[in-house]
Design an enzyme around this catalytic site. Structure first.
Site, PDB file in Angstrom:
ATOM      1  N   GLY A  65       0.819  -1.217   0.000  1.00  0.00           N
ATOM      2  CA  GLY A  65       0.000   0.000   0.000  1.00  0.00           C
ATOM      3  C   GLY A  65       0.847   1.259   0.000  1.00  0.00           C
TER       4      GLY A  65
ATOM      5  N   GLU B 154      11.156   2.642   4.954  1.00  0.00           N
ATOM      6  CA  GLU B 154      10.870   1.241   5.272  1.00  0.00           C
ATOM      7  C   GLU B 154      11.969   0.758   6.218  1.00  0.00           C
ATOM      8  OE1 GLU B 154       8.520  -1.152   4.764  1.00  0.00           O
ATOM      9  OE2 GLU B 154       9.913  -2.424   5.883  1.00  0.00           O
TER      10      GLU B 154
ATOM     11  N   THR C 137       5.052  -7.301   3.892  1.00  0.00           N
ATOM     12  CA  THR C 137       4.647  -8.683   4.163  1.00  0.00           C
ATOM     13  C   THR C 137       4.404  -9.452   2.876  1.00  0.00           C
ATOM     14  OG1 THR C 137       3.644  -8.071   6.273  1.00  0.00           O
ATOM     15  CG2 THR C 137       2.839 -10.089   5.253  1.00  0.00           C
ATOM     16  N   CYS C 138       3.668  -8.883   1.948  1.00  0.00           N
ATOM     17  CA  CYS C 138       3.244  -9.625   0.752  1.00  0.00           C
ATOM     18  C   CYS C 138       4.431 -10.187  -0.020  1.00  0.00           C
ATOM     19  CB  CYS C 138       2.399  -8.713  -0.143  1.00  0.00           C
ATOM     20  SG  CYS C 138       1.952  -9.502  -1.682  1.00  0.00           S
TER      21      CYS C 138
ATOM     22  N   CYS D 202       2.036 -13.254   0.566  1.00  0.00           N
ATOM     23  CA  CYS D 202       1.447 -13.758  -0.689  1.00  0.00           C
ATOM     24  C   CYS D 202       2.444 -14.401  -1.660  1.00  0.00           C
ATOM     25  CB  CYS D 202       0.757 -12.623  -1.454  1.00  0.00           C
ATOM     26  SG  CYS D 202       0.111 -11.314  -0.451  1.00  0.00           S
TER      27      CYS D 202
ATOM     28  N   LYS E  38       4.480 -17.443  -0.301  1.00  0.00           N
ATOM     29  CA  LYS E  38       3.451 -18.454   0.020  1.00  0.00           C
ATOM     30  C   LYS E  38       2.975 -19.146  -1.254  1.00  0.00           C
ATOM     31  CE  LYS E  38      -0.477 -17.635  -0.481  1.00  0.00           C
ATOM     32  NZ  LYS E  38      -1.298 -16.790   0.341  1.00  0.00           N
TER      33      LYS E  38
ATOM     34  N   GLY F 278      -7.444 -21.391  12.338  1.00  0.00           N
ATOM     35  CA  GLY F 278      -8.244 -21.959  11.242  1.00  0.00           C
ATOM     36  C   GLY F 278      -8.541 -20.927  10.180  1.00  0.00           C
TER      37      GLY F 278
ATOM     38  N   TYR G  78      -6.994 -18.059   7.002  1.00  0.00           N
ATOM     39  CA  TYR G  78      -6.301 -18.155   5.713  1.00  0.00           C
ATOM     40  C   TYR G  78      -4.949 -18.881   5.846  1.00  0.00           C
ATOM     41  CZ  TYR G  78      -8.824 -14.359   3.098  1.00  0.00           C
ATOM     42  OH  TYR G  78      -9.709 -13.570   2.423  1.00  0.00           O
TER      43      TYR G  78
ATOM     44  N   GLU H 266      -3.751 -22.546   4.394  1.00  0.00           N
ATOM     45  CA  GLU H 266      -2.769 -22.566   3.306  1.00  0.00           C
ATOM     46  C   GLU H 266      -1.518 -23.359   3.689  1.00  0.00           C
ATOM     47  OE1 GLU H 266      -4.071 -18.466   1.034  1.00  0.00           O
ATOM     48  OE2 GLU H 266      -2.354 -18.355   2.375  1.00  0.00           O
TER      49      GLU H 266
ATOM     50  N   ARG I 110     -13.800 -19.224   9.400  1.00  0.00           N
ATOM     51  CA  ARG I 110     -15.002 -18.529   9.863  1.00  0.00           C
ATOM     52  C   ARG I 110     -15.237 -17.299   8.990  1.00  0.00           C
ATOM     53  NH1 ARG I 110     -15.646 -14.500  13.638  1.00  0.00           N
ATOM     54  NH2 ARG I 110     -13.476 -14.657  14.310  1.00  0.00           N
TER      55      ARG I 110
ATOM     56  N   ASP J  77      -3.135  -2.833   6.295  1.00  0.00           N
ATOM     57  CA  ASP J  77      -3.383  -3.643   7.501  1.00  0.00           C
ATOM     58  C   ASP J  77      -3.377  -2.833   8.790  1.00  0.00           C
ATOM     59  OD1 ASP J  77      -3.329  -5.811   5.792  1.00  0.00           O
ATOM     60  OD2 ASP J  77      -1.923  -6.977   7.019  1.00  0.00           O
TER      61      ASP J  77
ATOM     62  N   THR K 124      -3.637  -7.572   0.294  1.00  0.00           N
ATOM     63  CA  THR K 124      -2.700  -6.732  -0.461  1.00  0.00           C
ATOM     64  C   THR K 124      -3.402  -5.843  -1.506  1.00  0.00           C
ATOM     65  OG1 THR K 124      -0.889  -8.230  -0.100  1.00  0.00           O
ATOM     66  CG2 THR K 124      -0.737  -6.860  -2.065  1.00  0.00           C
TER      67      THR K 124
ATOM     68  N   HIS L 140     -15.574 -24.899 -23.492  1.00  0.00           N
ATOM     69  CA  HIS L 140     -15.617 -26.337 -23.236  1.00  0.00           C
ATOM     70  C   HIS L 140     -14.344 -27.018 -23.715  1.00  0.00           C
ATOM     71  CE1 HIS L 140     -17.620 -30.084 -22.379  1.00  0.00           C
ATOM     72  NE2 HIS L 140     -17.249 -30.546 -23.569  1.00  0.00           N
TER      73      HIS L 140
ATOM     74  N   GLU M  47     -16.838 -23.297 -17.089  1.00  0.00           N
ATOM     75  CA  GLU M  47     -18.107 -23.258 -17.831  1.00  0.00           C
ATOM     76  C   GLU M  47     -19.294 -23.610 -16.936  1.00  0.00           C
ATOM     77  OE1 GLU M  47     -18.769 -26.258 -20.937  1.00  0.00           O
ATOM     78  OE2 GLU M  47     -17.158 -27.453 -20.064  1.00  0.00           O
TER      79      GLU M  47
HETATM   80  P1  NDP Z   1      -7.054 -14.968  10.351  1.00  0.00           P
HETATM   81  O1  NDP Z   1      -7.530 -13.759  11.051  1.00  0.00           O
HETATM   82  O2  NDP Z   1      -7.479 -15.250   8.985  1.00  0.00           O
HETATM   83  O3  NDP Z   1      -7.384 -16.246  11.221  1.00  0.00           O
HETATM   84  C1  NDP Z   1      -7.006 -16.317  12.571  1.00  0.00           C
HETATM   85  C2  NDP Z   1      -7.374 -17.699  13.088  1.00  0.00           C
HETATM   86  O4  NDP Z   1      -6.853 -17.863  14.392  1.00  0.00           O
HETATM   87  C3  NDP Z   1      -8.879 -17.911  13.181  1.00  0.00           C
HETATM   88  O5  NDP Z   1      -9.149 -19.233  12.828  1.00  0.00           O
HETATM   89  C4  NDP Z   1      -9.153 -17.658  14.656  1.00  0.00           C
HETATM   90  O6  NDP Z   1     -10.251 -18.368  15.133  1.00  0.00           O
HETATM   91  C5  NDP Z   1      -7.894 -18.219  15.283  1.00  0.00           C
HETATM   92  N1  NDP Z   1      -7.585 -17.655  16.585  1.00  0.00           N
HETATM   93  C6  NDP Z   1      -7.443 -16.350  16.910  1.00  0.00           C
HETATM   94  N2  NDP Z   1      -7.131 -16.213  18.197  1.00  0.00           N
HETATM   95  C7  NDP Z   1      -7.086 -17.461  18.712  1.00  0.00           C
HETATM   96  C8  NDP Z   1      -6.825 -17.994  20.001  1.00  0.00           C
HETATM   97  N3  NDP Z   1      -6.569 -17.184  21.025  1.00  0.00           N
HETATM   98  N4  NDP Z   1      -6.860 -19.322  20.167  1.00  0.00           N
HETATM   99  C9  NDP Z   1      -7.135 -20.145  19.138  1.00  0.00           C
HETATM  100  N5  NDP Z   1      -7.393 -19.705  17.891  1.00  0.00           N
HETATM  101  C10 NDP Z   1      -7.367 -18.386  17.681  1.00  0.00           C
HETATM  102  O7  NDP Z   1      -5.467 -14.890  10.502  1.00  0.00           O
HETATM  103  P2  NDP Z   1      -4.295 -15.287   9.519  1.00  0.00           P
HETATM  104  O8  NDP Z   1      -3.055 -15.076  10.304  1.00  0.00           O
HETATM  105  O9  NDP Z   1      -4.531 -16.595   8.898  1.00  0.00           O
HETATM  106  O10 NDP Z   1      -4.379 -14.191   8.393  1.00  0.00           O
HETATM  107  C11 NDP Z   1      -4.439 -12.821   8.731  1.00  0.00           C
HETATM  108  C12 NDP Z   1      -5.067 -12.061   7.601  1.00  0.00           C
HETATM  109  O11 NDP Z   1      -4.143 -11.939   6.542  1.00  0.00           O
HETATM  110  C13 NDP Z   1      -6.290 -12.756   6.983  1.00  0.00           C
HETATM  111  O12 NDP Z   1      -7.466 -12.501   7.677  1.00  0.00           O
HETATM  112  C14 NDP Z   1      -6.288 -12.178   5.607  1.00  0.00           C
HETATM  113  O13 NDP Z   1      -6.928 -10.924   5.672  1.00  0.00           O
HETATM  114  C15 NDP Z   1      -4.807 -12.028   5.314  1.00  0.00           C
HETATM  115  N6  NDP Z   1      -4.308 -13.183   4.540  1.00  0.00           N
HETATM  116  C16 NDP Z   1      -4.736 -13.311   3.266  1.00  0.00           C
HETATM  117  C17 NDP Z   1      -4.320 -14.379   2.498  1.00  0.00           C
HETATM  118  C18 NDP Z   1      -4.822 -14.508   1.093  1.00  0.00           C
HETATM  119  O14 NDP Z   1      -5.335 -13.527   0.564  1.00  0.00           O
HETATM  120  N7  NDP Z   1      -4.757 -15.696   0.484  1.00  0.00           N
HETATM  121  C19 NDP Z   1      -3.403 -15.393   3.031  1.00  0.00           C
HETATM  122  C20 NDP Z   1      -3.039 -15.159   4.398  1.00  0.00           C
HETATM  123  C21 NDP Z   1      -3.480 -14.101   5.109  1.00  0.00           C
HETATM  124  P3  NDP Z   1     -11.759 -17.779  15.063  1.00  0.00           P
HETATM  125  O15 NDP Z   1     -12.176 -17.873  13.635  1.00  0.00           O
HETATM  126  O16 NDP Z   1     -12.511 -18.638  15.978  1.00  0.00           O
HETATM  127  O17 NDP Z   1     -11.642 -16.350  15.537  1.00  0.00           O
END
Ligand code: NDP
Length: 459
Positions: A16, A35, A42-43, A48, A51, A175, A177, A181, A204, A302, A310, A435, A440
């Site tokens: 950004g 910087e 990060t990206c 990204c 990854k 659980g 992103y 991944e 979620r 962020d 990103t 096709h 499709e």
């Molecule tokens: P996320 O915010 O996506 O997920 C965090 C996870 O950790 C959730 O499953 C959450 O559970 C869990 N969690 C949080 N606190 C606790 C805790 N105290 N105990 C147990 N579990 C916990 O985080 P990420 O680090 O994966 O990614 C951050 C952000 O970066 C993403 O939201 C996205 O915006 C971006 N990103 C994008 C990607 C892409 O575009 N492909 C790839 C990676 C990151 P719950 O759901 O229950 O809160």
């Protein structure tokens, strides 16, 4: 010309910040950008880009196996982690250098330094005082560890890019992103992966069918899922780690990583001296135009904790540069932002989930599940493709599109344009398919699977 050293100073050279600085300089502004860690943020460095290369490294393993079904005498002899990481690092170094030189070519002055506010217009840039008429905070975010005993024994997302060895057994806590991944990546590379999350399903906030499909895809890859549990403690066991779970299970692994969300990078910025306020979650509070409460200070990406993606940070930075220096006042639209989770296969989405849409009124839901033509020969199980459209029954507008399957992210980018333009189901239907492709299916789903939302009871 103003009496300030710069028309604009951007704090942070990630996606950004770089875009905002570069476009502002192109518009003729005198721009400084600093910087402190790595250009591209990060990206480019720990997100990204590396990854996606890791996702591809993992996918090649499956492709080698599949190639045999197509007549190739292919054998999978093993994976050279160190060789791959070195190749990945070379590419990241190249990109990092491009980011810095792009800024310089545009005429921005670059600083490799920590920045903190001395007052609302004055910055300490690596020990030097500099003033700016406008200031943009684009400092990003940092992975956060869940606060449990032994948390310091776990790595964070960034560490996964530099592990000296591929762990034989890995526990991933979270659980979202990153959790999904990296579970797919390491499982694909041959690691025994334990994925631990507190919800019944991963991701979620995503569409329920997609969350289910992602969980099934992870299991098909051999990921051992521990759902509905919390980690309570991490202890050291020799060189390895023991993860203690709320259901009293213990998981013995070589490495544990916490992918439990991110915190905005605001510490050390001297925000008190700037007068800039944070919101309740500790992010910089901004309006849709990225204005903070201080009229000449802005924040993007962020550090504002809006949609932490990103392309969103880039859109915010570009819109701000056009507004300030391009005689084109505008705001980045954060509606219908397409996004993908690079699981294996990937899952991509745009617009509303079925659960969100159902709150608005009756929705026609179209779901299609099929196996790829390729896998009729490979016989590979668990690589089902699922596609879904969420259609507003009254207007027939497609409010959401979701897919898990090969090339889902590539396909969803185009579908995103249609959804953003307000395409109806009839628009999809009158589009002729290509096709044979998976894509499709998005224009050939004729039979409604079910109705969701308030009309459901009436049907
Ligand atoms: P996320 O915010 O996506 O997920 C965090 C996870 O950790 C959730 O499953 C959450 O559970 C869990 N969690 C949080 N606190 C606790 C805790 N105290 N105990 C147990 N579990 C916990 O985080 P990420 O680090 O994966 O990614 C951050 C952000 O970066 C993403 O939201 C996205 O915006 C971006 N990103 C994008 C990607 C892409 O575009 N492909 C790839 C990676 C990151 P719950 O759901 O229950 O809160």
């Amino acid at each position: 010309m103003s009496s300030y050293d710069f028309d604009l100073f951007v704090i942070g050279g990630g996606s950004g910040g770089t875009r905002c600085a570069r476009i502002s300089a192109t518009h003729g502004a005198r721009v400084g950008v600093a910087e402190e860690r790595f250009w591209g943020g990060t990206c480019v460095n720990v997100g990204c880009v590396p990854k996606k290369l890791m996702v591809q490294a993992a996918e090649y393993g499956a492709w080698v196996e599949d190639a045999r079904a197509f007549g190739w005498d292919a054998t999978k002899a093993g994976f050279d982690w160190k060789g791959f990481v070195a190749a990945k690092d070379t590419e990241i170094d190249r990109l990092k250098a491009i980011y810095a030189s792009m800024l310089q070519r545009a005429g921005a002055k670059t600083f490799e330094a920590h920045v903190r506010f001395l007052d609302p217009h004055t910055l300490d840039v690596g020990g030097k005082r500099m003033t700016a008429e406008h200031i943009v905070i684009a400092t990003g975010s940092t992975p956060r560890r869940a606060a449990i005993p032994g948390a310091e024994l776990a790595g964070i997302t960034d560490d996964l890019f530099y592990l000296p060895e591929r762990p034989a057994r890995l526990a991933i806590i979270g659980g979202g992103y990153s959790a999904v991944e990296f579970a797919g990546i390491f499982a694909g590379l041959g690691t025994e992966v334990h994925l631990i999350y507190r919800q019944p399903l991963p991701l979620r906030g995503f569409d329920g069918d997609m969350r289910q499909a992602v969980a099934e895809a992870l299991e098909a890859q051999g990921v051992i899922i521990h759902h509905g549990v919390l980690p309570t403690q991490i202890t050291a066991e020799g060189e390895g780690r023991l993860v203690h779970l709320s259901d009293v299970t213990e998981i013995a692994v070589d490495y544990v990583v916490m992918t439990t969300g991110r915190v905005p990078n605001v510490d050390g910025l001297g925000l008190q001296a700037s007068g800039v306020k944070l919101n309740a979650s500790g992010a910089i509070a901004v309006d849709d135009g990225s204005h903070t409460n201080v009229p000449h200070i802005y924040a993007i990406g962020d550090v504002t904790d809006r949609l932490n993606l990103t392309p969103v940070a880039i859109a915010e930075g570009h819109a701000l540069a056009d507004t300030l220096f391009g005689h084109n006042p505008r705001e980045a639209s954060l509606h219908n932002v397409p996004t993908a989770v690079f699981s294996s296969p990937p899952m991509a989405t745009v617009g509303l989930t079925e659960e969100e849409a159902a709150l608005l009124g009756p929705m026609d839901i179209y779901v299609s599940r099929f196996s790829l033509l390729r896998h009729t020969l490979t016989g590979r199980q668990g690589r089902k493709t699922i596609m879904k459209l969420v259609v507003d029954q009254r207007s027939q507008k497609v409010l959401g599109a979701h897919m898990l399957g090969e090339d889902a992210a590539e396909i969803m980018q185009g579908i995103g344009i249609a959804v953003q333009m307000g395409a109806t189901k009839q628009d999809f239907d009158r589009t002729i398919g290509i096709h044979p492709t998976s894509a499709e299916e998005f224009v050939t789903m004729r039979t409604r699977t079910r109705v969701a939302g308030i009309a459901e009871a009436a049907e």
